[in-house]
Motif scaffolding. Structure first.
Motif, PDB file in Angstrom:
ATOM      1  N   ALA A   1       2.484  16.195   2.681  1.00 60.35           N
ATOM      2  CA  ALA A   1       1.024  16.192   2.834  1.00 60.35           C
ATOM      3  C   ALA A   1       0.575  14.902   3.519  1.00 60.35           C
ATOM      4  O   ALA A   1       1.115  13.829   3.236  1.00 60.35           O
ATOM      5  N   PRO A   2      -0.404  14.989   4.412  1.00 60.58           N
ATOM      6  CA  PRO A   2      -0.890  13.760   5.052  1.00 60.58           C
ATOM      7  C   PRO A   2      -1.615  12.885   4.031  1.00 60.58           C
ATOM      8  O   PRO A   2      -2.203  13.397   3.077  1.00 60.58           O
ATOM      9  N   PRO A   3      -1.566  11.590   4.207  1.00 61.04           N
ATOM     10  CA  PRO A   3      -2.263  10.700   3.271  1.00 61.04           C
ATOM     11  C   PRO A   3      -3.775  10.840   3.397  1.00 61.04           C
ATOM     12  O   PRO A   3      -4.297  11.028   4.493  1.00 61.04           O
ATOM     13  N   THR A   4      -4.460  10.747   2.287  1.00 59.26           N
ATOM     14  CA  THR A   4      -5.921  10.797   2.309  1.00 59.26           C
ATOM     15  C   THR A   4      -6.517   9.398   2.256  1.00 59.26           C
ATOM     16  O   THR A   4      -7.659   9.201   2.655  1.00 59.26           O
ATOM     17  N   ASP A   5      -5.765   8.432   1.770  1.00 57.95           N
ATOM     18  CA  ASP A   5      -6.211   7.048   1.725  1.00 57.95           C
ATOM     19  C   ASP A   5      -6.060   6.429   3.109  1.00 57.95           C
ATOM     20  O   ASP A   5      -4.981   6.491   3.706  1.00 57.95           O
ATOM     21  N   SER A   6      -7.118   5.822   3.632  1.00 60.50           N
ATOM     22  CA  SER A   6      -7.080   5.310   5.002  1.00 60.50           C
ATOM     23  C   SER A   6      -6.084   4.155   5.163  1.00 60.50           C
ATOM     24  O   SER A   6      -5.428   4.054   6.202  1.00 60.50           O
ATOM     25  N   LEU A   7      -5.942   3.309   4.163  1.00 58.64           N
ATOM     26  CA  LEU A   7      -4.984   2.204   4.259  1.00 58.64           C
ATOM     27  C   LEU A   7      -3.557   2.747   4.304  1.00 58.64           C
ATOM     28  O   LEU A   7      -2.753   2.332   5.146  1.00 58.64           O
ATOM     29  N   ALA A   8      -3.246   3.682   3.425  1.00 51.96           N
ATOM     30  CA  ALA A   8      -1.907   4.287   3.423  1.00 51.96           C
ATOM     31  C   ALA A   8      -1.656   5.039   4.728  1.00 51.96           C
ATOM     32  O   ALA A   8      -0.556   4.972   5.293  1.00 51.96           O
TER      33      ALA A   8
ATOM     34  N   ALA B   1       0.840  -1.203   0.000  1.00 52.47           N
ATOM     35  CA  ALA B   1       0.000   0.000   0.000  1.00 52.47           C
ATOM     36  C   ALA B   1       0.876   1.255   0.000  1.00 52.47           C
ATOM     37  O   ALA B   1       0.572   2.239  -0.684  1.00 52.47           O
ATOM     38  N   LEU B   2       1.967   1.208   0.733  1.00 53.11           N
ATOM     39  CA  LEU B   2       2.880   2.352   0.761  1.00 53.11           C
ATOM     40  C   LEU B   2       3.697   2.451  -0.523  1.00 53.11           C
ATOM     41  O   LEU B   2       4.068   3.556  -0.930  1.00 53.11           O
ATOM     42  N   ASP B   3       3.960   1.341  -1.179  1.00 52.62           N
ATOM     43  CA  ASP B   3       4.594   1.394  -2.504  1.00 52.62           C
ATOM     44  C   ASP B   3       3.713   2.207  -3.458  1.00 52.62           C
ATOM     45  O   ASP B   3       4.201   3.088  -4.177  1.00 52.62           O
ATOM     46  N   THR B   4       2.424   1.912  -3.449  1.00 53.78           N
ATOM     47  CA  THR B   4       1.473   2.605  -4.313  1.00 53.78           C
ATOM     48  C   THR B   4       1.375   4.083  -3.948  1.00 53.78           C
ATOM     49  O   THR B   4       1.391   4.964  -4.818  1.00 53.78           O
ATOM     50  N   GLU B   5       1.281   4.357  -2.654  1.00 53.71           N
ATOM     51  CA  GLU B   5       1.187   5.750  -2.187  1.00 53.71           C
ATOM     52  C   GLU B   5       2.436   6.530  -2.562  1.00 53.71           C
ATOM     53  O   GLU B   5       2.360   7.665  -3.033  1.00 53.71           O
TER      54      GLU B   5
END
Length: 148
Positions: free
Chosen positions: A82-89, A52-56
């Motif tokens: 910037a803070p992540p907007t995706d909850s999984l990331a 998930a962090l690879d994608t982010e």
């Protein structure tokens, strides 16, 4: 820690700090993780969270790329802070950040942070200096993330 009547202090980088300083450290470490990815990949809780962090990270790098060759003051580090907007990331990066901040003592904090500090210094010197300002990190984290 955010609840009314919550604690006034907690531990960051192996040292007690006011809760507000902990959250500043958390934001700074999240930015370091994103900017230096995949350096923090070994700290991911699972391979699924690492993916998930690879994608982010790929998304953030794509956002930063057009800014690298712009005239004037560069803002290429902005996508990484910037803070992540995706909850999984968000959960994945916060898991790593809290793991780094939970160091038992300042020596362990410095050892845990070393790979990220070195990579950040090489990848983005301006962001490295910026994040270590008093407004972004507590004194214990500035010590752990100091230049070597």
């Amino acid at each position: 820690m955010l609840a009314a009547g919550g604690p006034e202090s907690t531990t960051s980088a192996g040292t007690p700090v006011p809760v507000a300083h902990y959250f500043a450290d958390l934001c700074a470490v999240v930015a370091m993780i994103f900017r230096t990815w995949p350096e923090a990949r070994p700290y991911a809780g699972t391979s699924f969270l690492a993916a998930a962090l690879d994608t982010e990270h790929a998304s953030r790098a794509a956002q930063a790329q057009p800014m690298l060759n712009t005239a004037g003051k560069r803002k290429a580090s902005k996508p990484y802070t910037a803070p992540p907007t995706d909850s999984l990331a968000a959960g994945a990066v916060l898991h790593i950040a809290t793991r780094l901040l939970r160091a038992a003592d300042p020596y362990e904090a410095r050892e845990l942070m070393a790979p990220l500090v070195h990579r950040l210094r090489d990848a983005d010197r301006a962001l490295s200096v910026y994040l270590r300002r008093a407004a972004w990190m507590s004194t214990p984290m500035r010590t752990a993330a100091g230049d070597w």
